[in-house]
Design a protein around this motif. Structure first.
Motif, short mmCIF file in Angstrom:
data_model
loop_
_atom_site.label_atom_id
_atom_site.label_comp_id
_atom_site.label_asym_id
_atom_site.label_seq_id
_atom_site.Cartn_x
_atom_site.Cartn_y
_atom_site.Cartn_z
N ARG A 83 -4.10 0.57 -2.12
CA ARG A 83 -3.42 -0.67 -2.36
C ARG A 83 -2.97 -0.49 -3.57
O ARG A 83 -3.58 -0.28 -4.74
CB ARG A 83 -4.60 -1.74 -2.51
CG ARG A 83 -3.82 -3.04 -2.37
CD ARG A 83 -4.78 -4.29 -1.90
NE ARG A 83 -5.66 -4.64 -2.85
CZ ARG A 83 -6.36 -5.72 -3.06
NH1 ARG A 83 -6.11 -6.77 -2.14
NH2 ARG A 83 -7.25 -6.04 -4.18
N PHE A 141 0.90 -1.12 -0.02
CA PHE A 141 0.18 0.05 0.03
C PHE A 141 0.81 1.21 0.12
O PHE A 141 1.99 1.10 0.22
CB PHE A 141 -0.78 0.04 1.31
CG PHE A 141 -1.88 -1.19 1.32
CD1 PHE A 141 -1.32 -2.40 1.73
CD2 PHE A 141 -3.02 -0.95 1.17
CE1 PHE A 141 -2.29 -3.38 1.92
CE2 PHE A 141 -4.09 -1.99 1.23
CZ PHE A 141 -3.74 -3.13 1.48
N CYS A 158 -0.84 -6.95 -4.57
CA CYS A 158 -0.97 -8.13 -3.51
C CYS A 158 -0.61 -9.56 -4.21
O CYS A 158 -0.75 -9.65 -5.41
CB CYS A 158 -2.33 -8.25 -3.16
SG CYS A 158 -2.69 -9.57 -1.95
#
Length: 121
Positions: A47, A37, A50
């Protein structure tokens, strides 16, 4: 105790590159998804990316696609964020986080302390 240690930030010129590291302490990172982030002054946290732990699939926000790459080295208990073609608008404090799930979720309960990235000439 779950701890994430973020490092690798610094000052870089526009167009330059940096690689951030997120090292896990107190737990084995290879079972869990890790997110990256950032938060710029006066802006909401967003964000960036991931990576899951089951199949290593990765998610990227549109504004970093093609420029940032997330990867994991489970042997080193570390997740990396390789950033290229950096722009002044990438200036922010960067954080890694996990919610101790194997998939990338919308909730993150454990956060690293953050590392400053400044893109400026």
């Amino acid at each position: 105790q779950v701890q994430l240690v973020t490092s690798g930030g610094g000052l870089v010129q526009p167009g330059g590159s940096l690689t951030l590291s997120c090292a896990a302490e107190g737990f084995t990172l290879d079972y869990y998804a890790i997110g990256w982030f950032r938060q710029a002054p006066g802006k909401v946290r967003e964000r960036i990316s991931c990576i899951s732990s089951d199949d290593g699939s990765a998610y990227y926000a549109d504004f970093v696609k093609g420029r940032f790459t997330i990867s994991r080295d489970d042997a080193k208990n570390t997740v990396y964020l390789q950033m290229e073609s950096l722009k002044p608008e990438d200036t922010a404090v960067y954080y890694c986080a996990t919610d101790l799930t194997y998939y990338c979720s919308g909730r993150y309960g454990y956060w690293g302390r953050g590392t400053q990235v400044t893109v400026s000439s």
